[in-house]
Design a protein around this motif. Sequence first.
Motif, short mmCIF file in Angstrom:
data_model
loop_
_atom_site.label_atom_id
_atom_site.label_comp_id
_atom_site.label_asym_id
_atom_site.label_seq_id
_atom_site.Cartn_x
_atom_site.Cartn_y
_atom_site.Cartn_z
N ALA A 258 0.80 -1.20 -0.05
CA ALA A 258 -0.02 0.00 -0.01
C ALA A 258 0.89 1.33 0.03
N PRO A 259 1.28 1.54 -1.19
CA PRO A 259 2.08 2.83 -1.11
C PRO A 259 1.37 4.25 -1.00
N HIS A 260 1.95 5.02 -0.23
CA HIS A 260 1.29 6.42 0.21
C HIS A 260 1.52 7.60 -0.81
N ILE A 261 0.36 8.36 -1.05
CA ILE A 261 0.57 9.38 -1.43
C ILE A 261 0.79 10.52 -0.54
N ILE A 262 2.36 10.86 -0.48
CA ILE A 262 2.60 11.71 0.35
C ILE A 262 2.48 13.35 0.30
N GLU A 263 2.35 13.39 -0.88
CA GLU A 263 2.09 14.91 -1.22
C GLU A 263 1.52 15.06 -2.57
N THR A 264 0.70 16.11 -2.60
CA THR A 264 0.10 16.47 -3.92
C THR A 264 0.15 17.98 -4.12
N MET B 75 5.33 20.68 -10.82
CA MET B 75 6.23 19.53 -10.63
C MET B 75 7.29 20.10 -9.15
N ALA B 76 7.58 21.34 -9.57
CA ALA B 76 8.59 21.94 -8.51
C ALA B 76 7.72 22.46 -7.33
N LYS B 77 6.38 22.45 -7.25
CA LYS B 77 5.80 22.84 -6.18
C LYS B 77 5.45 21.38 -5.25
N VAL B 78 5.26 20.53 -5.83
CA VAL B 78 4.91 19.28 -5.12
C VAL B 78 6.18 18.72 -4.42
N LEU B 79 7.19 18.97 -5.29
CA LEU B 79 8.60 18.52 -4.52
C LEU B 79 8.93 19.56 -3.26
N GLY C 34 -4.99 23.25 -16.29
CA GLY C 34 -4.45 22.86 -14.95
C GLY C 34 -3.55 21.83 -14.87
N SER C 35 -3.06 21.63 -13.85
CA SER C 35 -2.14 20.41 -13.65
C SER C 35 -2.43 19.79 -12.38
N GLY C 36 -2.07 18.40 -12.28
CA GLY C 36 -2.25 17.90 -10.80
C GLY C 36 -0.80 17.07 -10.73
N ALA C 37 -0.25 17.08 -9.51
CA ALA C 37 1.02 16.34 -9.19
C ALA C 37 1.01 15.66 -7.91
#
Lengths: 147, 118, 334
Positions: free
Chosen positions: C14-20, C63-67, C167-170
């Motif tokens: 069960a991998p986690h979605i740690i940030e979006t 991408m920069a934002k989610v990192l 828009g974009s989702g990451a």
Amino acid sequence: MNQQFTKDEYSKFVDKKSPNSHLAKDMAWAFIVGGIICTIGQGIMNFFTARGLPKETVSSITSILLILIAVILTALDLYDSIGKRAGAGSVVPITGFANSIASPAIEYKTEGYVMGLGAKMFTVAGPVLVYGISASIVVGFIYFLMH
Amino acid sequence: MSYLTAFITGGIICAIGQILIDKTKLTSARILVAFIVAGVILTGLGIYEPIVKWGGAGATVPLTGFGYSLVKGVIKDVNSYGFLGIFTGGLKATAGGIAAAVFFSLLAGLIFRPKIKT
Amino acid sequence: MKRLGLQTVALLSAPHIIETASIVGKKEGEGPLASYFDFILEDEYWGEKSFEKTESKIAKENMAKVLQKAKKAPGDMNYVLAGDLLNQCISSCYAIRDSEIPFIGLYGACSTMVESMAVGSMLVDGGFADNVLALTSSHFCSAERQFRFPLELGNQRPPTAQWTVTGSGAAIISNEQKGPKITNVTIGKIVDMGIKDANNMGAAMAPAAADTIYAHLNETGREPNYYDLIVTGDLGYIGGDILKDLLYKQNINIKNRYNDCGILIFDKQKQDTHAGGSGCGCCGSVFAGYLYSKLKSGEYNRILLVATGALMSPTAIQQGESIAGIAHAISIEN
């Protein structure tokens, strides 16, 4: 999942589920806007006819002025807003033809002046000229044979 | 009076176009092609001339009128120059509109850029 | 056993979605979900010369934002999985060009957000990666010029037309133990019911969504009420309505727990968006913005995210082909 529908049945089902355009309302808008554009054209014609210009010159001037107005409205981001309501009312007049040339010219400049602006200008107007001119040649040929 | 007949004639021609858009899902490009060809055929059959007489700009401003001008030009040149007129007349009669549309659009394309639909 | 059936796998770790992270355009930022997005554009260009460049910038900045939000460096990512609607997926390619992260390009039309999270979570679950970044984007103006007409053409949008979301989702999927988990992946099959109307994408995609949801429930042995929410990517009002009916005919009732990202993102009355939002960025931004925050707050604990894609090409449509639909699903649980 077992197929519940054949493609034909699904197509009918989708038609039932999809809202239709409001034909009466759309036609009323098209009638009024199309009528107004033609009335403006009539005004230009009457103005130049009253100044004694020959009939063919008047009709050329009328076309050119209406096209100029349409290109300006297209460039100012207004013609598409008119078209959203007016539908065929702003597509069918010569102003719609001008809009169909100006809008890709503005849109595709990013791909360069030759293959972008220059070539894409005719995506809609090209076929109109191809079939319009060809049809007139066929009619002209028949007329030639009959006389 | 000429304004009223122009308004009615132009309005009716555009309303017919709207029926095609709503009922057949034709794109505007196809509508324009259909109207210019219809104008050519109706003029060739002698049906469009009386509409122009009554409706004035109401009949010449819609794209059917473009077809009408093409045929009128062809017929005029066939009468003057014979066979060659079949090819020269149409564009001669409509040259002003086509050249204006191309040139003004070039200027617009050079100066402006597209904006999102509102 | 990881494989539950023909289409569904269980992710045992069960991998986690740690940030979006999410970025949206101005119109989306005027919609009902405005407060959930990380950044809202002021205009359709964002200082770029073309809409393709703008879309690419949106993906790159997201991408920069989610990192940044996850406090990770690009070097921490083992893979970036990304795709978009433009030919050759150019917005993703140019967004990732300078990142030095190994890149897996995906094409699933508007289903890309879930497709990338599905493949990414399988990579993490399989032990092939510690962290992966899933990314997608779309732009109304770049989609219009590729698939439809110049913006300034005065044409009418029929009532069945959908509005491509800018828009974009990451999302970062990781083996770190924090955030909601991806527990199951159901990869969709192509379903084509012969719809040719490019102005009715919801209807073209709905059978694929029904097929995938049916397979998911069947292979996991779950009932719809296992989930707090079953949410599709961009079926819109018409496609969503069709989906509910198709499933109801199979004795699956999702009506009281169903929603669609394309319905959520716009206010239909005020924003004149006809049948709802669409595009990769629709599911992408609504998941990364709205749904992820509802999962973190505990308002939803189990959702089935089903992104839908119309595998449509203007060339194929002109040649008389019909529009093939696809839908991928992931279960996300706290």
